[in-house]
Design a protein around this motif. Structure first.
Motif, PDB file in Angstrom:
ATOM      1  N   MET A 196      30.674  55.270  46.075  1.00 22.69           N
ATOM      2  CA  MET A 196      31.318  55.087  44.773  1.00 22.69           C
ATOM      3  C   MET A 196      32.749  55.624  44.787  1.00 22.69           C
ATOM      4  N   ILE A 197      32.957  56.766  45.414  1.00 23.87           N
ATOM      5  CA  ILE A 197      34.295  57.353  45.476  1.00 23.87           C
ATOM      6  C   ILE A 197      35.234  56.441  46.261  1.00 23.87           C
ATOM      7  N   ILE A 198      34.758  55.905  47.380  1.00 27.50           N
ATOM      8  CA  ILE A 198      35.575  54.987  48.188  1.00 27.50           C
ATOM      9  C   ILE A 198      35.916  53.730  47.379  1.00 27.50           C
ATOM     10  N   ILE A 199      34.931  53.181  46.681  1.00 27.75           N
ATOM     11  CA  ILE A 199      35.178  51.986  45.869  1.00 27.75           C
ATOM     12  C   ILE A 199      36.168  52.304  44.747  1.00 27.75           C
ATOM     13  N   CYS A 200      36.005  53.449  44.096  1.00 29.93           N
ATOM     14  CA  CYS A 200      36.930  53.844  43.020  1.00 29.93           C
ATOM     15  C   CYS A 200      38.365  53.923  43.541  1.00 29.93           C
ATOM     16  N   LEU A 201      38.551  54.584  44.670  1.00 30.98           N
ATOM     17  CA  LEU A 201      39.893  54.717  45.243  1.00 30.98           C
ATOM     18  C   LEU A 201      40.460  53.354  45.636  1.00 30.98           C
ATOM     19  N   THR A 202      39.632  52.510  46.240  1.00 35.83           N
ATOM     20  CA  THR A 202      40.073  51.171  46.632  1.00 35.83           C
ATOM     21  C   THR A 202      40.435  50.346  45.402  1.00 35.83           C
ATOM     22  N   CYS A 203      39.643  50.467  44.331  1.00 33.79           N
ATOM     23  CA  CYS A 203      39.943  49.748  43.085  1.00 33.79           C
ATOM     24  C   CYS A 203      41.272  50.198  42.496  1.00 33.79           C
ATOM     25  N   VAL A 204      41.518  51.499  42.489  1.00 28.00           N
ATOM     26  CA  VAL A 204      42.779  52.014  41.944  1.00 28.00           C
ATOM     27  C   VAL A 204      43.957  51.460  42.743  1.00 28.00           C
ATOM     28  N   ILE A 205      43.830  51.454  44.064  1.00 30.04           N
ATOM     29  CA  ILE A 205      44.917  50.979  44.922  1.00 30.04           C
ATOM     30  C   ILE A 205      45.152  49.476  44.742  1.00 30.04           C
ATOM     31  N   THR A 206      44.059  48.697  44.679  1.00 31.10           N
ATOM     32  CA  THR A 206      44.219  47.232  44.622  1.00 31.10           C
ATOM     33  C   THR A 206      44.311  46.672  43.203  1.00 31.10           C
ATOM     34  N   HIS A 207      43.575  47.225  42.251  1.00 33.86           N
ATOM     35  CA  HIS A 207      43.533  46.703  40.884  1.00 33.86           C
ATOM     36  C   HIS A 207      44.305  47.559  39.898  1.00 33.86           C
ATOM     37  N   GLY A 208      44.415  48.849  40.175  1.00 31.26           N
ATOM     38  CA  GLY A 208      44.934  49.764  39.172  1.00 31.26           C
ATOM     39  C   GLY A 208      43.820  50.149  38.207  1.00 31.26           C
ATOM     40  N   PHE A 209      44.200  50.633  37.053  1.00 32.65           N
ATOM     41  CA  PHE A 209      43.220  51.042  36.051  1.00 32.65           C
ATOM     42  C   PHE A 209      43.049  49.932  35.022  1.00 32.65           C
ATOM     43  N   PRO A 210      41.923  49.841  34.349  1.00 34.14           N
ATOM     44  CA  PRO A 210      40.711  50.632  34.502  1.00 34.14           C
ATOM     45  C   PRO A 210      39.920  50.212  35.745  1.00 34.14           C
ATOM     46  N   ARG A 219      40.988  34.733  38.275  1.00 32.39           N
ATOM     47  CA  ARG A 219      41.189  36.149  37.991  1.00 32.39           C
ATOM     48  C   ARG A 219      40.401  37.073  38.911  1.00 32.39           C
ATOM     49  N   ILE A 220      39.420  36.540  39.658  1.00 30.62           N
ATOM     50  CA  ILE A 220      38.639  37.377  40.576  1.00 30.62           C
ATOM     51  C   ILE A 220      39.525  37.748  41.759  1.00 30.62           C
ATOM     52  N   THR A 221      39.558  39.032  42.059  1.00 38.35           N
ATOM     53  CA  THR A 221      40.379  39.514  43.166  1.00 38.35           C
ATOM     54  C   THR A 221      39.601  39.409  44.480  1.00 38.35           C
ATOM     55  N   LYS A 222      40.309  39.574  45.597  1.00 36.08           N
ATOM     56  CA  LYS A 222      39.635  39.574  46.909  1.00 36.08           C
ATOM     57  C   LYS A 222      38.617  40.707  46.975  1.00 36.08           C
ATOM     58  N   LEU A 223      39.029  41.890  46.511  1.00 35.17           N
ATOM     59  CA  LEU A 223      38.093  43.021  46.479  1.00 35.17           C
ATOM     60  C   LEU A 223      36.924  42.700  45.556  1.00 35.17           C
ATOM     61  N   GLY A 224      37.213  42.073  44.420  1.00 37.80           N
ATOM     62  CA  GLY A 224      36.164  41.700  43.473  1.00 37.80           C
ATOM     63  C   GLY A 224      35.137  40.766  44.083  1.00 37.80           C
ATOM     64  N   ARG A 225      35.595  39.797  44.863  1.00 33.14           N
ATOM     65  CA  ARG A 225      34.666  38.879  45.543  1.00 33.14           C
ATOM     66  C   ARG A 225      33.753  39.643  46.500  1.00 33.14           C
ATOM     67  N   LEU A 226      34.350  40.570  47.243  1.00 34.11           N
ATOM     68  CA  LEU A 226      33.561  41.376  48.171  1.00 34.11           C
ATOM     69  C   LEU A 226      32.549  42.245  47.422  1.00 34.11           C
ATOM     70  N   LEU A 227      32.995  42.885  46.347  1.00 32.53           N
ATOM     71  CA  LEU A 227      32.091  43.736  45.563  1.00 32.53           C
ATOM     72  C   LEU A 227      30.933  42.918  44.998  1.00 32.53           C
ATOM     73  N   ARG A 228      31.215  41.728  44.500  1.00 26.82           N
ATOM     74  CA  ARG A 228      30.161  40.882  43.937  1.00 26.82           C
ATOM     75  C   ARG A 228      29.228  40.344  45.017  1.00 26.82           C
ATOM     76  N   LYS A 229      29.793  39.921  46.137  1.00 28.43           N
ATOM     77  CA  LYS A 229      28.960  39.374  47.218  1.00 28.43           C
ATOM     78  C   LYS A 229      27.980  40.420  47.739  1.00 28.43           C
ATOM     79  N   THR A 230      28.422  41.673  47.814  1.00 34.18           N
ATOM     80  CA  THR A 230      27.576  42.754  48.321  1.00 34.18           C
ATOM     81  C   THR A 230      26.817  43.481  47.214  1.00 34.18           C
ATOM     82  N   SER A 231      27.029  43.060  45.969  1.00 36.94           N
ATOM     83  CA  SER A 231      26.432  43.680  44.777  1.00 36.94           C
ATOM     84  C   SER A 231      26.890  45.125  44.562  1.00 36.94           C
TER      85      SER A 231
END
Length: 172
Positions: free
Chosen positions: A9-23, A60-72
Motif C-alpha cells: 500500500m505504501i509503494i502504491i501510495c507513493l507511486t500514485c502521488v508521483i504519477t497522479h498527484g493528489f488525491p 481518463r484511465i492512466t497507465k498506472l490505473g490500468r495496471l492497478l485495475r488489471k491486478t486488482s
C-alpha cells in the motif's frame, strides 16, 4: 491481511502521488447492507474530471490505473471498509447509489447481506457477465453462503486475480 500488505500500500501510495498527484484515493458512495449508503475507498486510477461517457472514462484511465485495475491492487484500500464493518470479504459487489431505484423486487434481495470485495459473480465471469447473470449469482450466494463456500470463493478469486482474467478496465 492489512498489516502484511501495508508495504505494498505504501509503494502504491507513493507511486500514485508521483504519477497522479493528489488525491490518492477514489471515494465513492455505494449501497451497503439494507441499502444503507457507505463510502467505498479505492486507489484512484483515473485522471480527475467529470464522467461524461464510457469513451471519456477510457481516456481518463492512466497507465498506472490500468495496471492497478488489471491486478486488482486498486481494491486494496477496500479492506478498510471491511475493518469498518461496511463490507465483508465475500458478498455481492456494492453498487453505486444511483442503481437502487432500478432494482426490481428480486434484485433488491442482494442488499439483504453486506457487500463484499469478491463474490460468486466475480469468480463466475468477473466483469464479462451480463447484469442479469450477476444479480442472479449474487442472490444465489445468499442461499448458499457458508464458511466453506466463502473460503472456496476467496481461493478462486486469488487464482483469477493472479491470472488477470475477466478484467474490464472501466469497472470501479
Amino acid at each position: 491481511i492489512l498489516f502484511f500488505i501495508s508495504p505494498v500500500m505504501i509503494i502504491i501510495c507513493l507511486t500514485c502521488v508521483i504519477t497522479h498527484g493528489f488525491p490518492i484515493f477514489f471515494i465513492h458512495e455505494r449501497l451497503g447492507l439494507n441499502g444503507k449508503p457507505f463510502k467505498m475507498i479505492k486507489f484512484r486510477s483515473m485522471l480527475i474530471g467529470p464522467s461524461v461517457s464510457a469513451e471519456d472514462d477510457v481516456k481518463r484511465i492512466t497507465k498506472l490505473g490500468r495496471l492497478l485495475r488489471k491486478t486488482s491492487l486498486d481494491e486494496v484500500p477496500v479492506l478498510l471498509n471491511v475493518i469498518k464493518g461496511d463490507m465483508s470479504l465475500v458478498g455481492p459487489r456494492p453498487m453505486p447509489l444511483k442503481y437502487l431505484k432500478r432494482f426490481n423486487d428480486y434484485q433488491i434481495k442482494r442488499l439483504d447481506i453486506k457487500p463484499g470485495i469478491t463474490g460468486l459473480a466475480q469468480i463466475s465471469g468477473r466483469n464479462n457477465l451480463p447484469w442479469e447473470k450477476k444479480f442472479s449469482l449474487d442472490i444465489k450466494y445468499l442461499s448458499k453462503q457458508s464458511l466453506t463456500f466463502d473460503i472456496y470463493i476467496l481461493l478462486k478469486t486469488l487464482m483469477i486475480v493472479f491470472k488477470g482474467t475477466g478484467v474490464n478496465s472501466l469497472e470501479s
